[in-house]
Motif scaffolding. Structure first.
Motif, mmCIF file in Angstrom:
data_model
loop_
_atom_site.group_PDB
_atom_site.id
_atom_site.type_symbol
_atom_site.label_atom_id
_atom_site.label_comp_id
_atom_site.label_asym_id
_atom_site.label_seq_id
_atom_site.Cartn_x
_atom_site.Cartn_y
_atom_site.Cartn_z
ATOM 1 N N CYS A 52 0.860 -1.176 0.000
ATOM 2 C CA CYS A 52 0.000 0.000 0.000
ATOM 3 C C CYS A 52 0.902 1.232 0.000
ATOM 4 C CB CYS A 52 -0.934 0.012 1.203
ATOM 5 S SG CYS A 52 -0.082 0.084 2.775
ATOM 6 N N PRO A 53 0.335 2.374 -0.417
ATOM 7 C CA PRO A 53 1.134 3.600 -0.413
ATOM 8 C C PRO A 53 1.621 3.911 1.004
ATOM 9 C CG PRO A 53 -0.908 3.902 -1.634
ATOM 10 C CD PRO A 53 -1.014 2.580 -0.936
ATOM 11 N N ILE A 54 2.818 4.438 1.102
ATOM 12 C CA ILE A 54 3.386 4.820 2.394
ATOM 13 C C ILE A 54 3.551 6.334 2.410
ATOM 14 C CG2 ILE A 54 5.394 4.679 3.904
ATOM 15 C CD1 ILE A 54 5.876 1.861 2.847
ATOM 16 N N ALA A 55 2.927 6.966 3.388
ATOM 17 C CA ALA A 55 3.071 8.415 3.539
ATOM 18 C C ALA A 55 4.293 8.687 4.403
ATOM 19 C CB ALA A 55 1.818 8.999 4.180
ATOM 20 N N LEU A 56 5.202 9.479 3.870
ATOM 21 C CA LEU A 56 6.403 9.819 4.632
ATOM 22 C C LEU A 56 6.061 10.829 5.721
ATOM 23 C CD1 LEU A 56 8.944 10.204 1.683
ATOM 24 C CD2 LEU A 56 8.808 8.328 3.323
ATOM 25 N N PRO A 57 6.765 10.769 6.834
ATOM 26 C CA PRO A 57 6.509 11.750 7.903
ATOM 27 C C PRO A 57 6.984 13.136 7.483
ATOM 28 C CG PRO A 57 8.417 10.389 8.434
ATOM 29 C CD PRO A 57 7.814 9.814 7.183
ATOM 30 N N ALA A 58 6.460 14.130 8.176
ATOM 31 C CA ALA A 58 6.879 15.512 7.921
ATOM 32 C C ALA A 58 8.362 15.659 8.267
ATOM 33 C CB ALA A 58 6.038 16.467 8.773
ATOM 34 N N PRO A 59 9.088 16.470 7.535
ATOM 35 C CA PRO A 59 8.620 17.350 6.454
ATOM 36 C C PRO A 59 8.654 16.685 5.081
ATOM 37 C CG PRO A 59 10.906 17.819 6.889
ATOM 38 C CD PRO A 59 10.505 16.721 7.842
ATOM 39 N N TRP A 60 9.070 15.405 5.014
ATOM 40 C CA TRP A 60 9.288 14.776 3.711
ATOM 41 C C TRP A 60 7.999 14.514 2.952
ATOM 42 C CZ3 TRP A 60 13.965 15.847 2.987
ATOM 43 C CH2 TRP A 60 14.881 15.806 4.053
ATOM 44 N N GLY A 61 6.921 14.198 3.669
ATOM 45 C CA GLY A 61 5.674 13.847 3.006
ATOM 46 C C GLY A 61 5.135 14.937 2.106
ATOM 47 N N GLU A 62 5.421 16.195 2.438
ATOM 48 C CA GLU A 62 4.945 17.309 1.606
ATOM 49 C C GLU A 62 5.824 17.514 0.376
ATOM 50 O OE1 GLU A 62 5.221 20.468 4.366
ATOM 51 O OE2 GLU A 62 3.804 19.529 5.763
ATOM 52 N N ARG A 63 7.002 16.896 0.382
ATOM 53 C CA ARG A 63 7.963 17.166 -0.686
ATOM 54 C C ARG A 63 8.234 15.964 -1.588
ATOM 55 N NH1 ARG A 63 9.505 19.938 3.866
ATOM 56 N NH2 ARG A 63 10.220 22.085 3.550
ATOM 57 N N ILE A 64 8.114 14.763 -1.015
ATOM 58 C CA ILE A 64 8.500 13.552 -1.744
ATOM 59 C C ILE A 64 7.339 12.566 -1.749
ATOM 60 C CG2 ILE A 64 10.045 11.553 -1.770
ATOM 61 C CD1 ILE A 64 12.136 13.300 -0.358
ATOM 62 N N THR A 65 7.059 12.015 -2.927
ATOM 63 C CA THR A 65 6.064 10.955 -3.047
ATOM 64 C C THR A 65 6.746 9.696 -3.551
ATOM 65 O OG1 THR A 65 4.336 12.560 -3.570
ATOM 66 C CG2 THR A 65 3.893 10.267 -4.138
ATOM 67 N N LEU A 66 6.630 8.636 -2.806
ATOM 68 C CA LEU A 66 7.205 7.363 -3.228
ATOM 69 C C LEU A 66 6.230 6.668 -4.170
ATOM 70 C CD1 LEU A 66 8.576 6.094 0.210
ATOM 71 C CD2 LEU A 66 9.800 7.347 -1.579
ATOM 72 N N ALA A 67 6.724 6.240 -5.312
ATOM 73 C CA ALA A 67 5.843 5.591 -6.283
ATOM 74 C C ALA A 67 6.590 4.454 -6.956
ATOM 75 C CB ALA A 67 5.363 6.604 -7.323
ATOM 76 N N ASP A 68 6.262 3.245 -6.608
ATOM 77 C CA ASP A 68 6.838 2.073 -7.274
ATOM 78 C C ASP A 68 5.929 0.887 -7.021
ATOM 79 O OD1 ASP A 68 7.578 0.698 -4.790
ATOM 80 O OD2 ASP A 68 9.140 2.213 -4.612
ATOM 81 N N ALA A 69 6.319 -0.232 -7.560
ATOM 82 C CA ALA A 69 5.458 -1.408 -7.491
ATOM 83 C C ALA A 69 5.181 -1.839 -6.055
ATOM 84 C CB ALA A 69 6.088 -2.562 -8.273
ATOM 85 N N GLU A 70 6.089 -1.487 -5.143
ATOM 86 C CA GLU A 70 5.911 -1.881 -3.744
ATOM 87 C C GLU A 70 5.137 -0.838 -2.949
ATOM 88 O OE1 GLU A 70 8.860 -2.407 -5.396
ATOM 89 O OE2 GLU A 70 8.356 -4.518 -5.602
#
Ligand SMILES: Cc1cc2nc3c(=O)[nH]c(=O)nc-3n(C[C@H](O)[C@H](O)[C@H](O)COP(=O)(O)OP(=O)(O)OC[C@H]3O[C@@H](n4cnc5c(N)ncnc54)[C@H](O)[C@@H]3O)c2cc1C
Length: 92
Positions: A52-70
């Motif tokens: 499932c999608p993983i939301a990164l903790p602040a402050p990274w979540g507002e800047r980086i989106t992880l997108a891959d098969a996992e």
């Protein structure tokens, strides 16, 4: 043909007849190595886990989106899942 013979033949195809005569062939089954695999690995090898999608903790979540098969909402571990994760990242 015995496994060691199959390995030697394959090496011979790749690297020539000389290489096909190794002094020793050691076959390591990593699935049975206690430092590599556990009992759970033995029992659960027929399907990808539910990712499932993983939301990164602040402050990274507002800047980086992880997108891959996992990180796929569905079809995790497959090309279709990677595409779904990429689409989700673009829309986000
Ligand atoms: C042998 C094999 C067979 C498969 N068969 C199928 C199949 O039949 N059907 C199916 O749906 N799926 C199949 N898959 C799974 C499918 O290939 C993956 O799910 C899909 O490719 C994952 O896409 P991705 O974009 O998440 O990651 P990837 O395709 O792995 O893309 C990641 C990219 O990031 C690059 N990269 C890594 N580190 C860095 C870095 N530091 N800087 C810059 N770039 C970097 C890599 O070079 C790579 O190009 C198979 C996988 C394998 C290994």
């Amino acid at each position: 043909m015995h496994a060691a013979g199959l390995v030697a033949r394959q090496i011979g195809i790749l690297f020539g007849a000389e290489a096909a005569r190794p002094r020793e062939v050691i076959i390591q089954d990593w699935a049975t190595d206690p430092f590599t695999a556990t009992e759970a690995d033995q029992a659960n090898g027929n399907a990808h886990p539910d990712y499932c999608p993983i939301a990164l903790p602040a402050p990274w979540g507002e800047r980086i989106t992880l997108a891959d098969a996992e990180m796929a909402p569905e079809f995790g571990g497959y090309l279709e899942g990677a595409l779904a994760a990429a689409e989700g990242a673009v829309i986000a």
